[in-house]
Design a protein around this motif. Structure first.
Motif, PDB file in Angstrom:
ATOM      1  N   GLN A 158      32.782  46.696  43.494  1.00  0.00           N
ATOM      2  CA  GLN A 158      33.564  45.415  43.888  1.00  0.00           C
ATOM      3  C   GLN A 158      34.263  45.891  45.142  1.00  0.00           C
ATOM      4  OE1 GLN A 158      32.907  42.491  42.136  1.00  0.00           O
ATOM      5  NE2 GLN A 158      31.662  43.716  41.198  1.00  0.00           N
ATOM      6  N   VAL A 159      34.358  46.968  45.482  1.00  0.00           N
ATOM      7  CA  VAL A 159      35.089  47.631  46.661  1.00  0.00           C
ATOM      8  C   VAL A 159      34.234  47.079  47.962  1.00  0.00           C
ATOM      9  CG1 VAL A 159      36.359  49.699  47.931  1.00  0.00           C
ATOM     10  CG2 VAL A 159      36.241  49.402  45.185  1.00  0.00           C
ATOM     11  N   PRO A 160      35.029  46.724  48.922  1.00  0.00           N
ATOM     12  CA  PRO A 160      34.312  46.247  50.228  1.00  0.00           C
ATOM     13  C   PRO A 160      33.509  47.601  50.863  1.00  0.00           C
ATOM     14  CG  PRO A 160      36.397  45.277  50.245  1.00  0.00           C
ATOM     15  CD  PRO A 160      36.568  46.279  48.816  1.00  0.00           C
ATOM     16  N   LEU A 162      30.923  49.139  49.552  1.00  0.00           N
ATOM     17  CA  LEU A 162      30.383  50.041  48.477  1.00  0.00           C
ATOM     18  C   LEU A 162      29.531  49.065  47.281  1.00  0.00           C
ATOM     19  CD1 LEU A 162      33.303  52.132  47.786  1.00  0.00           C
ATOM     20  CD2 LEU A 162      31.515  52.588  49.242  1.00  0.00           C
ATOM     21  N   GLU A 163      29.194  47.792  47.939  1.00  0.00           N
ATOM     22  CA  GLU A 163      28.663  46.912  47.063  1.00  0.00           C
ATOM     23  C   GLU A 163      27.160  47.489  46.508  1.00  0.00           C
ATOM     24  OE1 GLU A 163      30.884  44.590  49.532  1.00  0.00           O
ATOM     25  OE2 GLU A 163      29.630  46.196  49.995  1.00  0.00           O
ATOM     26  N   GLU A 164      26.545  48.623  47.150  1.00  0.00           N
ATOM     27  CA  GLU A 164      25.168  49.012  46.650  1.00  0.00           C
ATOM     28  C   GLU A 164      25.502  50.810  46.456  1.00  0.00           C
ATOM     29  OE1 GLU A 164      22.749  47.213  46.618  1.00  0.00           O
ATOM     30  OE2 GLU A 164      23.759  45.575  47.014  1.00  0.00           O
ATOM     31  N   ALA A 165      26.768  51.125  46.362  1.00  0.00           N
ATOM     32  CA  ALA A 165      27.009  52.631  46.001  1.00  0.00           C
ATOM     33  C   ALA A 165      26.616  53.171  44.680  1.00  0.00           C
ATOM     34  CB  ALA A 165      28.482  52.997  46.344  1.00  0.00           C
ATOM     35  N   THR A 166      26.157  54.267  44.679  1.00  0.00           N
ATOM     36  CA  THR A 166      25.731  54.853  43.466  1.00  0.00           C
ATOM     37  C   THR A 166      26.682  56.133  43.391  1.00  0.00           C
ATOM     38  OG1 THR A 166      23.886  55.883  44.515  1.00  0.00           O
ATOM     39  CG2 THR A 166      23.386  53.779  43.531  1.00  0.00           C
ATOM     40  N   PRO A 167      26.893  56.650  42.070  1.00  0.00           N
ATOM     41  CA  PRO A 167      27.717  57.805  41.929  1.00  0.00           C
ATOM     42  C   PRO A 167      26.783  58.997  42.372  1.00  0.00           C
ATOM     43  CG  PRO A 167      26.766  57.086  39.899  1.00  0.00           C
ATOM     44  CD  PRO A 167      26.629  55.879  40.761  1.00  0.00           C
ATOM     45  N   ALA A 262      44.282  49.913  50.693  1.00  0.00           N
ATOM     46  CA  ALA A 262      43.647  51.014  50.095  1.00  0.00           C
ATOM     47  C   ALA A 262      43.971  51.167  48.549  1.00  0.00           C
ATOM     48  CB  ALA A 262      43.371  52.217  50.763  1.00  0.00           C
ATOM     49  N   CYS A 263      45.631  51.101  48.378  1.00  0.00           N
ATOM     50  CA  CYS A 263      46.396  51.241  47.240  1.00  0.00           C
ATOM     51  C   CYS A 263      46.084  50.279  46.440  1.00  0.00           C
ATOM     52  CB  CYS A 263      47.825  51.523  47.725  1.00  0.00           C
ATOM     53  SG  CYS A 263      48.200  53.222  48.228  1.00  0.00           S
ATOM     54  N   ASP A 264      45.916  48.954  46.805  1.00  0.00           N
ATOM     55  CA  ASP A 264      45.788  47.748  45.823  1.00  0.00           C
ATOM     56  C   ASP A 264      44.550  48.018  45.028  1.00  0.00           C
ATOM     57  OD1 ASP A 264      47.937  46.329  46.665  1.00  0.00           O
ATOM     58  OD2 ASP A 264      46.701  45.258  48.166  1.00  0.00           O
ATOM     59  N   TYR A 265      43.402  48.731  45.883  1.00  0.00           N
ATOM     60  CA  TYR A 265      42.037  48.849  45.083  1.00  0.00           C
ATOM     61  C   TYR A 265      42.154  50.084  44.118  1.00  0.00           C
ATOM     62  CZ  TYR A 265      39.340  45.466  47.424  1.00  0.00           C
ATOM     63  OH  TYR A 265      38.765  43.996  47.903  1.00  0.00           O
TER      64      TYR A 265
END
Length: 282
Positions: A158-160, A162-167, A262-265
């Protein structure tokens, strides 16, 4: 050769007494579960920090670096840069153990690579002699908990940016990262570490209660325009030094936005992650 990586004690891979020919040696305190810090004073004006134990994968080493053999192991020699020199003790599976010397004060021509060489040889000797030791963590330690299981990837997505990011887990499973590790890329990292309890270091830091845990939210560096924020919470006591604790550290970077964004997220992700941390008193 190193045993269980989660519990590896990197301080067992070095020997302050064996480094005294380089100058006065002292322990530098704990800032990580993954490496051990020493301070060396070759002379009264010079202070060098030696970091021993960080594990790196084959994609993090420098291709073409000179390699010297030390017993059954090899040591790769990275090219020095001003104020920094590192060596990598290489294992046969592509994993290396890093030894870094950094100049904190004094003359840049202070023999950093000689210090890194000595540190790497001590590591290679300790490993080959079966002296890699392990910490005895309690069952509710963060060190035994996979951070990739603490923070849900769907939430990170949900972070702008990083919609397709994987761990991506760390080799010792003390850190999990999403996004590219570069200054101009959005990224999230959850790390289980240790040291002093989180502090309010500047005006761009606040203390909040998140899931009943004291949490310090801080724009990294204190400049609200820097789009990098950490959320940190202390856990249980760590080690033999009074006042040291385990710490869960969540970092969010959002290039093109502000530290407040950044702190909000970071705050939102901490609200989702902290409930998955083990209780301080099981």
């Amino acid at each position: 050769m190193l045993g269980e990586l989660r519990t590896l004690d990197p301080c067992t891979l070095t020997d302050p007494a064996a480094l005294r020919h380089l100058g006065a040696v002292s322990e530098a305190g704990t800032v990580s579960l993954d490496y051990c810090l020493l301070h060396l004073k070759p002379d009264e004006r010079t202070l060098v920090q030696l970091a021993v134990g960080e594990l790196v994968g084959p994609d993090e080493g420098g291709e073409g670096d000179p390699v010297v053999q030390h017993g059954a192991l090899s040591i790769a020699q990275s090219a020095p840069v001003p104020g920094h020199c590192s060596r990598r003790v290489q294992f046969g599976d592509g994993v290396s153990l890093q030894v870094s010397a950094d100049l904190l004060a004094g003359d840049p021509a202070s023999g950093l690579c000689g210090i890194a060489d000595s540190g790497a040889k001590l590591v290679a000797d300790a490993v080959q002699q079966g002296r890699a030791g392990h910490r005895d963590y309690p069952s509710n330690s963060l060190a035994l908990l996979d951070p990739c299981a603490v923070l849900d990837t769907e939430s990170v997505n949900q972070v702008p940016g990083l919609e397709e990011a994987t761990p991506r887990p760390g080799l010792a499973n003390h850190v999990c990262s999403w996004g590219e590790q570069s200054a101009d890329s959005p990224r999230v990292q959850l790390q289980h570490t240790a040291g002093e309890p989180p502090k309010l270091l500047h005006g761009a830091a606040v203390e909040e209660q998140i899931d009943g845990r004291r949490t310090v939210l801080s724009v990294v560096g204190g400049d609200p325009q820097v789009p990098l924020c950490s959320a940190e919470t202390a856990h249980i006591p760590f080690g033999r030094v009074a006042g040291q604790v385990e710490v869960a550290q969540l970092v969010v970077a959002l290039p093109g936005m502000t530290g407040t964004d950044a702190c909000d997220y970071a705050r939102g992700l901490a609200r989702l992650a902290w409930p998955s941390l083990p209780p301080a008193n099981p």
